[in-house]
Design a protein around this motif. Structure first.
Motif, short mmCIF file in Angstrom:
data_model
loop_
_atom_site.label_atom_id
_atom_site.label_comp_id
_atom_site.label_asym_id
_atom_site.label_seq_id
_atom_site.Cartn_x
_atom_site.Cartn_y
_atom_site.Cartn_z
N ARG A 194 0.82 -1.22 0.00
CA ARG A 194 0.00 0.00 0.00
C ARG A 194 0.85 1.26 0.00
O ARG A 194 0.45 2.28 -0.58
N VAL A 195 1.99 1.20 0.66
CA VAL A 195 2.91 2.35 0.59
C VAL A 195 3.40 2.53 -0.83
O VAL A 195 3.44 3.65 -1.36
N ILE A 196 3.77 1.42 -1.48
CA ILE A 196 4.21 1.49 -2.88
C ILE A 196 3.09 2.05 -3.75
O ILE A 196 3.34 2.88 -4.64
N TRP A 197 1.87 1.58 -3.52
CA TRP A 197 0.73 2.04 -4.34
C TRP A 197 0.54 3.55 -4.21
O TRP A 197 0.36 4.26 -5.21
N THR A 198 0.53 4.05 -2.96
CA THR A 198 0.29 5.48 -2.77
C THR A 198 1.45 6.33 -3.28
O THR A 198 1.23 7.45 -3.77
N GLU A 199 2.66 5.79 -3.21
CA GLU A 199 3.83 6.58 -3.60
C GLU A 199 4.13 6.49 -5.10
O GLU A 199 4.73 7.43 -5.66
N LEU A 200 3.73 5.40 -5.74
CA LEU A 200 4.05 5.23 -7.16
C LEU A 200 2.82 5.31 -8.07
O LEU A 200 2.90 5.90 -9.15
N VAL A 201 1.74 4.71 -7.66
CA VAL A 201 0.54 4.68 -8.52
C VAL A 201 -0.34 5.90 -8.27
O VAL A 201 -0.71 6.62 -9.21
N VAL A 237 0.27 8.81 -6.87
CA VAL A 237 0.84 10.12 -7.18
C VAL A 237 0.79 10.42 -8.67
O VAL A 237 0.76 11.59 -9.08
N ARG A 238 0.74 9.37 -9.49
CA ARG A 238 0.64 9.58 -10.93
C ARG A 238 -0.79 9.86 -11.38
O ARG A 238 -1.02 10.48 -12.41
N CYS A 239 -1.72 9.35 -10.59
CA CYS A 239 -3.14 9.59 -10.89
C CYS A 239 -3.86 9.80 -9.57
O CYS A 239 -4.53 8.90 -9.05
N PRO A 240 -3.73 11.00 -9.00
CA PRO A 240 -4.21 11.25 -7.63
C PRO A 240 -5.72 11.44 -7.54
O PRO A 240 -6.22 12.52 -7.18
N VAL A 264 -8.62 5.77 -7.74
CA VAL A 264 -7.35 5.05 -7.80
C VAL A 264 -6.87 4.68 -6.40
O VAL A 264 -6.34 3.59 -6.17
N LEU A 265 -7.09 5.58 -5.44
CA LEU A 265 -6.70 5.30 -4.06
C LEU A 265 -7.44 4.07 -3.53
O LEU A 265 -6.84 3.21 -2.87
N CYS A 266 -8.73 3.96 -3.83
CA CYS A 266 -9.53 2.83 -3.35
C CYS A 266 -9.13 1.50 -3.99
O CYS A 266 -9.35 0.43 -3.41
N GLN A 267 -8.54 1.55 -5.16
CA GLN A 267 -8.20 0.33 -5.88
C GLN A 267 -7.08 -0.46 -5.20
O GLN A 267 -6.91 -1.66 -5.47
N CYS A 268 -6.33 0.19 -4.32
CA CYS A 268 -5.24 -0.52 -3.67
C CYS A 268 -5.75 -1.59 -2.71
O CYS A 268 -5.05 -2.58 -2.45
#
Length: 454
Positions: free
Chosen positions: A401-408, A410-413, A417-421
């Motif tokens: 989840r840290v990777i998702w918020t920091e890499l995915v 941030v590219r599509c904020p 997209v946040l919920c998809q993690c």
């Protein structure tokens, strides 16, 4: 209705599982519903900021309280095996030490929560308009931590002994008191957030007193008395060995959610309220489906492992898995179909409803993944290998989840997209649990080489 203890090592297994699980289902449901009363009452007596203030504390409260809930899994695992093997002296030490452990960790939680509440809220970027209310609610709520943990550990002891009905009755009493005090105090006190927090704290204290009184009146190995209430270093070591990895795994979920909550908070009060509303509904879903089955699995597996009845152990695993996934699929669809009216009970604003439905599209409909993963995880813990839960949570949940918020993200904020993690991390965790369970099932359980817990 006459209360009977469930026999877990004899008789019709499926029927016993259902009889055992139903009170746990209602107990958890009542707890969730009464907890949700805080938000519902605030909706009518206060504004959206007050609702958001309570919602903004959820991740922090779960981080602090749920961490030590995990230790009670150690109580269930160890005590159930001891009862199944008829090791009464060891069971008495486990019960006494569990009571002391609940009070110890509850006190630590209360002190840490009260002192560091401002830092936790800053860490989650709590909106400025919500900080005052969130700080007040969190401090009052966490001061009740000793009572919350005492009730949780005491209920675990009663449940392992086969009595799941009395904890339900005690929950009903404290829940009705919570609702009554919520309304009364909201009329009396000007600060509505403080009113609902005080009501919750008082009701938790009453529940803890009722459970404690019952433990003193029990007969047999699980009875508590002042004469025999002693701390055992060996019992504590066994509890920590089997409970601490689970507690750490429990902590990682809300800790990872702090990262998510921080991003949710950036979308404003309406999104926070909608996110919290959806989380409450999904919590109710998990309470109805997953919690009763994993609790039953722990206790039934433990007692039958202790009694050396491998066939009943196998059946317990598959019965719980089938019921969890099947019921989860049906109820998830129903919850999504009626999402609008249900969400509006917590957050009536259109923007909040939209945010809740966005989250539910990616989480509610896929919650069956977590139910399956929880069953396999609890089976692994009952086999005596709880450390895997921690490792799995670190990799599949926290790190991912840290990777998702920091890499995915941030590219599509976007909120979507946040919920998809959530579902992606659930799937990773579930697959890992399945793989390790199959290894234990075929490589150790079938060969009779599981760890010795007694």
């Amino acid at each position: 209705m006459r209360i009977k203890n469930v026999d877990m090592v004899h008789g019709k297994l499926f029927r016993s599982l259902i009889v055992y699980s139903i009170p746990i289902l209602f107990m958890g449901l009542v707890q969730k519903l009464f907890n949700a009363v805080d938000i519902v009452v605030l909706r009518y007596f206060a504004d959206t900021n007050a609702v958001a203030s309570v919602g903004a504390t959820s991740s922090v409260i779960h981080l602090l309280v749920d961490t030590f809930f995990g230790i009670s899994v150690g109580t269930r695992v160890v005590l159930s095996r001891q009862l199944g093997a008829q090791k009464e002296d060891k069971a008495k030490k486990t019960v006494s030490t569990s009571i002391y452990t609940a009070l110890l960790f509850g006190t630590v939680t209360a002190i840490v929560g009260f002192l560091f509440a401002p830092a936790f809220l800053r860490l989650t970027n709590c909106p400025a308009e919500c900080v005052e209310g969130a700080l007040l609610y969190m401090r009052i709520y966490l001061l009740a931590s000793p009572a919350i943990l005492l009730y949780n550990y005491g209920s675990a002891i009663l449940s392992v002994s086969g009595d799941t009905q009395r904890p339900l009755y005690y929950m009903l009493i404290s829940g009705i008191l919570n609702v009554s005090l919520n309304v009364i105090l909201c009329f009396v006190l000007e600060e509505k957030v403080a009113a609902v927090a005080i009501a919750t704290a008082v009701s938790q204290l009453v529940g803890a007193v009722l459970v404690t009184v019952r433990l003193f009146r029990l007969q047999g190995a699980c009875r508590v008395s002042l004469r025999t209430l002693r701390w055992s270093g060996a019992a504590f070591a066994a509890l920590m060995k089997n409970g601490f990895p689970v507690a750490l795994a429990h902590a990682l979920y809300p800790f990872s959610n702090l990262q998510i909550q921080t991003q949710v908070n950036s979308f404003g009060a309406a999104t926070i309220a909608g996110f919290a509303a959806a989380a409450n509904l999904e919590g109710i879903l998990s309470t109805i489906v997953s919690a009763p089955m994993v609790s039953a699995m722990t206790t039934f597996m433990g007692q039958n492992l202790g009694a050396k009845q491998p066939k009943r152990v196998e059946k317990t695993i598959w019965y719980c898995l089938i019921v969890s996934v099947g019921a989860g699929l049906v109820l998830s669809v129903l919850l999504m179909v009626f999402s609008r009216p249900l969400v509006s009970l917590f957050a009536p604003e259109e923007a909040a409803i939209a945010a809740a439905q966005t989250r539910m599209k990616y989480t509610t409909l896929l919650h069956f993944i977590t139910f399956a993963g929880s069953c396999f995880s609890r089976a692994i813990q009952s086999f005596g290998y709880p450390t895997f839960s921690t490792v799995n949570s670190v990799v599949s949940v926290l790190v991912f989840r840290v990777i998702w918020t920091e890499l995915v993200f941030v590219r599509c904020p976007t909120f979507e997209v946040l919920c998809q993690c959530f579902p992606v991390s659930w799937l990773l965790s579930c697959l890992a649990n399945v793989a390790f369970f199959l290894y234990l099932y075929h490589g150790k359980f079938k060969k009779g080489t599981l760890k010795k817990l007694l």
